[in-house]
Write a protein that holds these residues in place. Structure first.
Motif, short mmCIF file in Angstrom:
data_model
loop_
_atom_site.label_atom_id
_atom_site.label_comp_id
_atom_site.label_asym_id
_atom_site.label_seq_id
_atom_site.Cartn_x
_atom_site.Cartn_y
_atom_site.Cartn_z
N UNK A 1 -36.06 -14.17 -32.99
CA UNK A 1 -34.77 -14.44 -33.61
C UNK A 1 -34.77 -14.20 -35.13
N UNK A 2 -35.95 -14.24 -35.75
CA UNK A 2 -36.02 -13.93 -37.18
C UNK A 2 -36.06 -12.43 -37.43
N UNK A 3 -36.59 -11.69 -36.46
CA UNK A 3 -36.82 -10.27 -36.67
C UNK A 3 -35.49 -9.52 -36.73
N UNK A 4 -35.20 -8.92 -37.86
CA UNK A 4 -34.05 -8.04 -37.97
C UNK A 4 -32.70 -8.72 -38.09
N UNK A 5 -32.65 -10.06 -38.03
CA UNK A 5 -31.37 -10.74 -38.15
C UNK A 5 -31.12 -11.16 -39.59
N UNK A 6 -29.86 -11.34 -39.90
CA UNK A 6 -29.50 -11.78 -41.24
C UNK A 6 -29.54 -13.30 -41.32
N UNK A 7 -29.44 -13.81 -42.52
CA UNK A 7 -29.65 -15.23 -42.77
C UNK A 7 -28.64 -16.16 -42.09
N UNK A 8 -27.37 -15.82 -41.99
CA UNK A 8 -26.46 -16.74 -41.28
C UNK A 8 -26.92 -17.03 -39.85
N UNK A 9 -27.37 -15.99 -39.15
CA UNK A 9 -27.86 -16.18 -37.79
C UNK A 9 -29.17 -16.96 -37.80
N UNK A 10 -30.06 -16.67 -38.73
CA UNK A 10 -31.35 -17.35 -38.82
C UNK A 10 -31.14 -18.85 -39.08
N UNK A 11 -30.22 -19.19 -39.96
CA UNK A 11 -29.95 -20.60 -40.27
C UNK A 11 -29.40 -21.31 -39.04
N UNK A 12 -28.49 -20.64 -38.33
CA UNK A 12 -27.92 -21.21 -37.09
C UNK A 12 -29.03 -21.47 -36.08
N UNK A 13 -29.89 -20.49 -35.88
CA UNK A 13 -30.98 -20.66 -34.91
C UNK A 13 -31.94 -21.76 -35.35
N UNK A 14 -32.35 -21.74 -36.61
CA UNK A 14 -33.35 -22.68 -37.10
C UNK A 14 -32.88 -24.13 -36.98
N UNK A 15 -31.64 -24.39 -37.38
CA UNK A 15 -31.12 -25.75 -37.32
C UNK A 15 -31.10 -26.27 -35.89
N UNK A 16 -30.71 -25.43 -34.95
CA UNK A 16 -30.65 -25.85 -33.56
C UNK A 16 -32.03 -25.93 -32.93
N UNK A 17 -32.93 -25.06 -33.32
CA UNK A 17 -34.25 -25.04 -32.69
C UNK A 17 -35.04 -26.31 -33.01
N UNK A 18 -34.82 -26.91 -34.17
CA UNK A 18 -35.49 -28.17 -34.50
C UNK A 18 -35.07 -29.25 -33.51
N UNK A 19 -33.78 -29.32 -33.24
CA UNK A 19 -33.27 -30.33 -32.30
C UNK A 19 -33.79 -30.09 -30.89
N UNK B 1 -38.41 -13.39 -47.80
CA UNK B 1 -38.29 -14.85 -47.69
C UNK B 1 -38.27 -15.34 -46.24
N UNK B 2 -38.08 -14.42 -45.31
CA UNK B 2 -38.12 -14.84 -43.90
C UNK B 2 -39.50 -15.36 -43.51
N UNK B 3 -40.55 -14.81 -44.11
CA UNK B 3 -41.91 -15.24 -43.74
C UNK B 3 -42.17 -16.69 -44.13
N UNK B 4 -41.97 -17.11 -45.38
CA UNK B 4 -42.17 -18.53 -45.69
C UNK B 4 -41.19 -19.43 -44.93
N UNK B 5 -39.98 -18.94 -44.67
CA UNK B 5 -39.04 -19.75 -43.90
C UNK B 5 -39.55 -19.96 -42.49
N UNK B 6 -40.07 -18.92 -41.88
CA UNK B 6 -40.63 -19.01 -40.53
C UNK B 6 -41.81 -19.97 -40.49
#
Length: 245
Positions: free
Chosen positions: A106-124, A18-23
């Motif tokens: 940041x998506x590679x090898x990280x778990x979802x809590x970290x990915x969600x944290x990164x994704x939310x901030x990266x949009x801003x 699911x990381x691929x469609x999320x990315x």
């Protein structure tokens, strides 16, 4: 390696796939927002072209005193944002290329809590506040090494205007820059959310390094870690290099 990525042998494999469609969704969303949000007239962005062409650009008020300094940041900030001199969309496509690379990292090898944290901030930090785009990604890299937390401060502050650093060609009294930074009505007073978010990311990544990554970091840039993980999942000394977030 691609075939292994799509292997679905157990339930936890689904989270990896699911990381691929999320990315793809994240990057497509940021790109579409960049094109159609009208952010080129945002108060954080509409001065960039002028600021990059004339470093530490300033305006003179009616009493002959400086009233505004655009881009009171470090020379490194000016260097990496040079494409902004050719306009908002050239600059944003330049940032987007880096954003894809940082997001993969940041998506590679990280778990979802970290990915969600990164994704939310990266949009801003890409669409709303791109002047701090590189700052944000340097702070994120700090989970691998605390030195990046320190460097992010050096990247942000206008250290060239310190009394012992200011070159002779500087266009105006350097002490005014710090006075402007501390009293700028366009900075903290109008953008408390921006500075709060920067501070929160800086503290979160530093704490993550100290609590989680300090015992596992190899003390270098993430691309070095990424290469060994892609190759065989191990450090050069043969120890396991799996991420812990």
């Amino acid at each position: 390696m691609l075939a292994e990525f799509f292997n679905l042998d157990q339930p936890k494999d689904l989270f990896r796939i699911l990381k691929l469609p999320a990315f793809l969704s994240l990057e497509a969303g940021k790109y579409v927002m960049m094109l159609f949000c009208g952010c080129q007239i945002n108060e954080l962005n509409n001065w960039m072209s002028q600021a990059i062409r004339t470093p530490y650009y300033w305006r003179i008020g009616g009493l002959g005193q400086p009233t505004f300094v655009a881009g009171p940041y470090s020379p490194i900030w000016y260097l990496v944002n040079q494409p902004a001199q050719w306009g908002y969309f050239v600059w944003m496509h330049y940032l987007f290329a880096f954003d894809i690379a940082f997001t993969i990292l940041n998506y590679w090898g990280h778990r979802w809590p970290f990915i969600i944290f990164y994704s939310a901030n990266s949009i801003y930090f890409y669409d709303t506040n791109p002047i701090d785009f590189f700052l944000f990604n340097m702070m994120m890299v700090a989970i691998y090494n605390w030195k990046w937390s320190l460097f992010s401060i050096v990247f942000k502050i206008p250290w060239i205007t310190l009394p012992f650093m200011t070159p002779r060609w500087f266009p105006f009294p350097p002490e005014y820059v710090w006075n402007f930074v501390l009293n700028d009505p366009y900075a903290w007073h109008e953008s408390p959310l921006r500075w709060t978010q920067i501070g929160a990311v800086w503290l979160t990544t530093l704490i993550t390094y100290l609590v989680v990554y300090r015992k596992h970091s190899i003390g270098t840039i993430p691309l070095y870690r990424l290469w060994y993980r892609i190759r065989d999942g191990k450090k050069p000394d043969g120890k396991d290099d799996r991420r812990h977030l």
